[in-house]
Write a protein that holds these residues in place. Structure first.
Motif, PDB file in Angstrom:
ATOM      1  N   THR A   1       2.627 -26.418 -16.395  1.00  0.00           N
ATOM      2  CA  THR A   1       2.961 -25.466 -15.340  1.00  0.00           C
ATOM      3  C   THR A   1       4.435 -25.129 -15.521  1.00  0.00           C
ATOM      4  O   THR A   1       5.218 -25.961 -16.003  1.00  0.00           O
ATOM      5  CB  THR A   1       2.722 -26.025 -13.924  1.00  0.00           C
ATOM      6  N   ALA A   2       4.818 -23.919 -15.146  1.00  0.00           N
ATOM      7  CA  ALA A   2       6.210 -23.515 -15.325  1.00  0.00           C
ATOM      8  C   ALA A   2       6.549 -22.348 -14.412  1.00  0.00           C
ATOM      9  O   ALA A   2       5.670 -21.621 -13.951  1.00  0.00           O
ATOM     10  CB  ALA A   2       6.456 -23.116 -16.782  1.00  0.00           C
ATOM     11  N   THR A   3       7.837 -22.183 -14.184  1.00  0.00           N
ATOM     12  CA  THR A   3       8.389 -21.011 -13.526  1.00  0.00           C
ATOM     13  C   THR A   3       9.143 -20.249 -14.609  1.00  0.00           C
ATOM     14  O   THR A   3      10.119 -20.746 -15.167  1.00  0.00           O
ATOM     15  CB  THR A   3       9.337 -21.409 -12.378  1.00  0.00           C
ATOM     16  N   TRP A   4       8.662 -19.046 -14.926  1.00  0.00           N
ATOM     17  CA  TRP A   4       9.172 -18.273 -16.052  1.00  0.00           C
ATOM     18  C   TRP A   4       9.841 -17.011 -15.541  1.00  0.00           C
ATOM     19  O   TRP A   4       9.251 -16.260 -14.757  1.00  0.00           O
ATOM     20  CB  TRP A   4       8.015 -17.916 -16.970  1.00  0.00           C
ATOM     21  N   ILE A   5      11.071 -16.774 -16.001  1.00  0.00           N
ATOM     22  CA  ILE A   5      11.838 -15.610 -15.572  1.00  0.00           C
ATOM     23  C   ILE A   5      11.976 -14.659 -16.759  1.00  0.00           C
ATOM     24  O   ILE A   5      12.356 -15.070 -17.856  1.00  0.00           O
ATOM     25  CB  ILE A   5      13.230 -16.018 -15.053  1.00  0.00           C
ATOM     26  N   THR A   6      11.648 -13.404 -16.512  1.00  0.00           N
ATOM     27  CA  THR A   6      11.797 -12.371 -17.539  1.00  0.00           C
ATOM     28  C   THR A   6      12.582 -11.208 -16.960  1.00  0.00           C
ATOM     29  O   THR A   6      12.704 -11.062 -15.737  1.00  0.00           O
ATOM     30  CB  THR A   6      10.433 -11.865 -18.052  1.00  0.00           C
ATOM     31  N   ILE A   7      13.099 -10.377 -17.844  1.00  0.00           N
ATOM     32  CA  ILE A   7      13.827  -9.188 -17.424  1.00  0.00           C
ATOM     33  C   ILE A   7      13.161  -7.972 -18.045  1.00  0.00           C
ATOM     34  O   ILE A   7      12.892  -7.943 -19.243  1.00  0.00           O
ATOM     35  CB  ILE A   7      15.309  -9.251 -17.825  1.00  0.00           C
ATOM     36  N   VAL A   8      12.874  -6.996 -17.205  1.00  0.00           N
ATOM     37  CA  VAL A   8      12.340  -5.711 -17.644  1.00  0.00           C
ATOM     38  C   VAL A   8      13.518  -4.749 -17.697  1.00  0.00           C
ATOM     39  O   VAL A   8      14.200  -4.542 -16.684  1.00  0.00           O
ATOM     40  CB  VAL A   8      11.277  -5.198 -16.650  1.00  0.00           C
ATOM     41  N   GLN A   9      13.770  -4.199 -18.860  1.00  0.00           N
ATOM     42  CA  GLN A   9      14.818  -3.185 -18.981  1.00  0.00           C
ATOM     43  C   GLN A   9      14.170  -1.816 -18.928  1.00  0.00           C
ATOM     44  O   GLN A   9      13.096  -1.601 -19.500  1.00  0.00           O
ATOM     45  CB  GLN A   9      15.569  -3.352 -20.297  1.00  0.00           C
TER      46      GLN A   9
END
Length: 161
Positions: free
Chosen positions: A143-151
Motif C-alpha cells: 500500500t502507498a500514498t503516491w504523489i504525481t504532478i500533471v503539467q
C-alpha cells in the motif's frame, strides 16, 4: 482508456479511478530487476536455495520491483487528462510492503484519488492511495500514498482554481 478534463479532476477526489490489468511476475522479470539494481539476494534469484532456505517456498519479487510496476499499472488505468503535457513522479509519502510477491504470481493495482491541488500556473498535484493486489491472496503486496504532478499549459487552467 478514459479521458477527462482538468476541470473534472477535483470532483473525483475520494473515488477509485480504476483497477489495472493483471501482470505476471515471473523469474525473468525478477532476474532482470536484480541485474538492473545489483540486488542479487538469493531469495530473489536462486529458486532452489529460496525453496530450501526461505519461508516463501521459492523466489519472491523485490519489494521495489513490485512498487515500480505501479507506473505501468497507472498508465493503462487512471484516466488521461486531455490538457496534460507531461506527467511527473513527485514521490511517495508512505510505502508499506505487506506481503511478498511469489514468483509466478499475478498482481494488479488499485488507484484512488485522495487529493488534488492546483499549483502555480500550469501544475496540478495529485495524490493517490494505491495498493497492489496479489491474485488469490487476502493481503495486498503493498500500500502507498503516491504523489504525481500533471503539467499543462497555463491557458488551460480551469477558472476559479
Amino acid at each position: 482508456m478514459r479521458e477527462i478534463s482538468l476541470a473534472d479532476v477535483p470532483g473525483l477526489v475520494g473515488q477509485e479511478l480504476g483497477v489495472s490489468d493483471w501482470i505476471t511476475v515471473d523469474q525473468t522479470m525478477i532476474n532482470q530487476f536484480a541485474d538492473a539494481t545489483l540486488d542479487h539476494q538469493f531469495i530473489h534469484v536462486d529458486p532452489e536455495r529460496a525453496a530450501a532456505e526461505s519461508p516463501f517456498g521459492g523466489t519472491i519479487a523485490h519489494g521495489f520491483l513490485t512498487l515500480s510496476l505501479l507506473s505501468a499499472m497507472n498508465f493503462g488505468t487512471v484516466p488521461k487528462i486531455r490538457e496534460q503535457t507531461m506527467g511527473i513522479n513527485y514521490g511517495f509519502d508512505r510505502v508499506r510492503f505487506m506481503s511478498p510477491v511469489k514468483c509466478g504470481a499475478r498482481v494488479r493495482g488499485h488507484f484512488t484519488l485522495s487529493d488534488c491541488r492546483f499549483r502555480g500556473g500550469g501544475l496540478l498535484m495529485t495524490t493517490y492511495e494505491v495498493s497492489i493486489e496479489i491474485e488469490n491472496e487476502k493481503k495486498p503486496a503493498l500500500t502507498a500514498t503516491w504523489i504525481t504532478i500533471v503539467q499543462f499549459d497555463p491557458k488551460d487552467r480551469p477558472e476559479g482554481v
